[in-house]
Design a protein around this motif. Sequence first.
Motif, mmCIF file in Angstrom:
data_model
loop_
_atom_site.group_PDB
_atom_site.id
_atom_site.type_symbol
_atom_site.label_atom_id
_atom_site.label_comp_id
_atom_site.label_asym_id
_atom_site.label_seq_id
_atom_site.Cartn_x
_atom_site.Cartn_y
_atom_site.Cartn_z
ATOM 1 N N LEU A 192 67.854 6.623 124.868
ATOM 2 C CA LEU A 192 67.799 8.034 125.588
ATOM 3 C C LEU A 192 66.406 8.747 124.656
ATOM 4 O O LEU A 192 65.238 9.329 125.339
ATOM 5 C CB LEU A 192 69.161 8.791 125.172
ATOM 6 N N ILE A 193 65.897 8.061 123.443
ATOM 7 C CA ILE A 193 65.302 8.775 122.364
ATOM 8 C C ILE A 193 63.607 8.208 122.851
ATOM 9 O O ILE A 193 62.828 9.570 123.248
ATOM 10 C CB ILE A 193 65.334 8.790 120.902
ATOM 11 N N LYS A 194 63.759 7.224 122.942
ATOM 12 C CA LYS A 194 62.742 6.729 123.366
ATOM 13 C C LYS A 194 62.053 7.014 124.445
ATOM 14 O O LYS A 194 61.534 7.583 125.167
ATOM 15 C CB LYS A 194 63.059 4.991 122.842
ATOM 16 N N ALA A 195 63.170 6.886 126.056
ATOM 17 C CA ALA A 195 63.042 7.049 127.219
ATOM 18 C C ALA A 195 62.112 8.794 127.267
ATOM 19 O O ALA A 195 61.132 9.005 128.099
ATOM 20 C CB ALA A 195 63.735 7.148 128.444
ATOM 21 N N ARG A 196 62.781 9.780 126.488
ATOM 22 C CA ARG A 196 62.605 10.675 126.895
ATOM 23 C C ARG A 196 61.591 11.226 125.885
ATOM 24 O O ARG A 196 60.657 12.005 126.468
ATOM 25 C CB ARG A 196 63.711 11.944 125.816
ATOM 26 N N SER A 197 61.023 10.678 124.601
ATOM 27 C CA SER A 197 59.903 11.321 123.596
ATOM 28 C C SER A 197 59.795 10.278 123.419
ATOM 29 O O SER A 197 60.293 9.855 122.150
ATOM 30 C CB SER A 197 60.454 12.185 122.824
ATOM 31 N N PRO A 198 58.478 8.712 123.199
ATOM 32 C CA PRO A 198 57.891 8.174 122.657
ATOM 33 C C PRO A 198 57.351 8.389 121.543
ATOM 34 O O PRO A 198 57.296 7.397 120.702
ATOM 35 C CB PRO A 198 56.863 7.089 123.881
ATOM 36 N N LYS A 199 56.838 9.461 121.037
ATOM 37 C CA LYS A 199 56.621 9.805 119.880
ATOM 38 C C LYS A 199 57.753 9.889 118.911
ATOM 39 O O LYS A 199 57.490 9.915 117.837
ATOM 40 C CB LYS A 199 56.232 11.093 119.767
ATOM 41 N N LEU A 200 59.309 10.580 119.597
ATOM 42 C CA LEU A 200 60.432 10.449 118.520
ATOM 43 C C LEU A 200 60.460 8.975 118.307
ATOM 44 O O LEU A 200 61.115 8.482 117.262
ATOM 45 C CB LEU A 200 61.227 11.217 118.658
ATOM 46 N N GLY A 201 60.511 7.867 119.903
ATOM 47 C CA GLY A 201 60.971 6.687 119.364
ATOM 48 C C GLY A 201 60.011 6.103 118.237
ATOM 49 O O GLY A 201 61.015 5.559 117.660
ATOM 50 N N VAL A 202 59.403 6.495 118.065
ATOM 51 C CA VAL A 202 57.989 5.283 117.113
ATOM 52 C C VAL A 202 58.754 5.658 115.901
ATOM 53 O O VAL A 202 58.604 5.467 114.520
ATOM 54 C CB VAL A 202 56.681 5.314 117.159
ATOM 55 N N MET A 203 59.448 7.007 115.942
ATOM 56 C CA MET A 203 59.589 7.700 114.506
ATOM 57 C C MET A 203 61.071 6.583 113.877
ATOM 58 O O MET A 203 61.419 7.064 112.645
ATOM 59 C CB MET A 203 59.523 8.612 114.288
ATOM 60 N N LEU A 204 61.912 5.734 114.827
ATOM 61 C CA LEU A 204 63.264 5.093 114.991
ATOM 62 C C LEU A 204 62.315 4.043 113.111
ATOM 63 O O LEU A 204 61.743 3.247 113.525
ATOM 64 C CB LEU A 204 63.671 4.637 115.806
ATOM 65 N N GLN A 205 63.394 4.213 112.265
ATOM 66 C CA GLN A 205 63.074 3.424 111.498
ATOM 67 C C GLN A 205 65.117 2.221 111.426
ATOM 68 O O GLN A 205 65.392 2.597 111.581
ATOM 69 C CB GLN A 205 63.367 3.870 110.330
ATOM 70 N N LYS A 206 65.040 0.904 111.488
ATOM 71 C CA LYS A 206 65.862 0.122 111.585
ATOM 72 C C LYS A 206 66.881 0.523 109.879
ATOM 73 O O LYS A 206 65.987 0.774 109.088
ATOM 74 C CB LYS A 206 65.137 -1.089 111.432
ATOM 75 N N TYR A 207 68.167 -0.047 110.743
ATOM 76 C CA TYR A 207 68.602 1.227 109.490
ATOM 77 C C TYR A 207 70.508 0.366 109.708
ATOM 78 O O TYR A 207 70.679 -0.151 110.813
ATOM 79 C CB TYR A 207 68.999 2.569 109.522
ATOM 80 N N LYS A 208 70.401 0.062 108.432
ATOM 81 C CA LYS A 208 71.667 -0.352 108.678
ATOM 82 C C LYS A 208 73.130 0.561 108.248
ATOM 83 O O LYS A 208 73.128 0.787 107.003
ATOM 84 C CB LYS A 208 72.509 -2.190 108.067
ATOM 85 N N ASP A 209 74.136 -0.096 108.567
ATOM 86 C CA ASP A 209 75.230 1.745 107.974
ATOM 87 C C ASP A 209 76.278 0.528 107.750
ATOM 88 O O ASP A 209 76.949 0.356 108.668
ATOM 89 C CB ASP A 209 75.949 2.866 108.884
ATOM 90 N N PRO A 210 76.948 0.747 106.163
ATOM 91 C CA PRO A 210 77.804 0.257 106.017
ATOM 92 C C PRO A 210 79.476 0.391 106.608
ATOM 93 O O PRO A 210 80.474 0.000 106.603
ATOM 94 C CB PRO A 210 78.243 0.153 104.092
ATOM 95 N N LYS A 211 79.048 1.978 107.291
ATOM 96 C CA LYS A 211 80.413 2.007 107.588
ATOM 97 C C LYS A 211 80.115 2.212 109.423
ATOM 98 O O LYS A 211 81.159 2.235 109.535
ATOM 99 C CB LYS A 211 80.748 3.774 107.728
ATOM 100 N N ASN A 212 79.625 1.544 109.829
ATOM 101 C CA ASN A 212 79.360 2.350 111.435
ATOM 102 C C ASN A 212 78.423 0.138 111.550
ATOM 103 O O ASN A 212 77.098 1.082 111.839
ATOM 104 C CB ASN A 212 79.447 3.223 111.704
#
Length: 382
Positions: free
Chosen positions: A215-235
Amino acid sequence: MPISKKSKKLDLLDMDVGTVSEDLEVPVASEVVFRKVWRIRNFKKIVSKRDFLDSPEFRCSVNGMSTYWNVSVRFWKGPNGKKISNPLVLCLNLTGCETEETGQARVRYQFGIWDASIRYWEFCDISNIILNLENTNELLSIGYKTLGVHDRHIDNDKNVRIMVKVQIIQSEEEKHSLSQDLARVLANESKEYCDTIVECATQNGEEPFKVNSLLIKARSPKLGVMLQKYKDPKNENIRYKLDLSVLSYDVVRELLRYIYTDKVDNTDTHANKLLPLSTRFNLPGLTALCERTLLESMTPNNVPNILLLADQYGCENLRKAALQYCEDTEAIKGSVQMGKSLAWRVMEMVNPDLFLEACESIGSSSSTLDDSPGSYSDGFEQ
């Protein structure tokens, strides 16, 4: 800008207390704002004679539900028990409801009074209330505002015009629509749909938001490119992080609400903060929503700030509307020419070109005010 639809001409009952005319304001699809104008004839005379005034009843119909309303004028009493004619107490009353399905609805309403001297609507703050709507004929007082009536509000025919804007937002409206379903997903932060954690500035230990990257990428490509790969130890479902830590929790919540549902709660509170984000993240629908809200809330005190905001973020429609407001509003002249307003002095320092342009608009004030973007013309009166 709101899309304005003129209602069909109706035969109005000519009463001592005047008449009510109407107009529809449609901010976005599926949301209707009813604008009702109550013309109180021979105002000073009728107020001196009456202990109370009630407008003619009017109807607001939306999504198969009809609600009936009136506006009433009541008076405060002084220590001696005598009526105080000014200021007035304006009350919005629900007089009846016809609906096939009962349920909750949020009612947003706003009172205004016509300034006949400069031909402009002066508005009170917007109020909200949650109602249980069901079939009833019982009168229910929704809320009230204290309002002073001055000579500038009385026109050449000795009349006063009061406006009330009513918006009914049903909790179950379009309950199976995409926006409603996504609103529930956002509210519940369902694990199976969420793969992104959103960091923001918190004050009370709020948990980071969990959203869907698609949804983030579809609605705002500019927000989409701000996504960083991340691993959450709790989820283990979380795969990305969106760092918005410079923004407050409330602002991020409303930004995400818009991304999911095309709507914002309490737009009047957040519009000045969401407008820069809407242009930064390329969300033109949110830009239009914020522009409309700022235009409707424009006053002589806040117009310089709105002008600076519109100019800085390239909102040309809002900028033109604010300059037109400067041209059409007499109260602004003294604030600028006499240096009374800090906001104008700030504008002169940070953006002298814009300040000069605003001064030129004020200096070329026109007497043709009916088409002002910041005011409502007589065209909708019946």
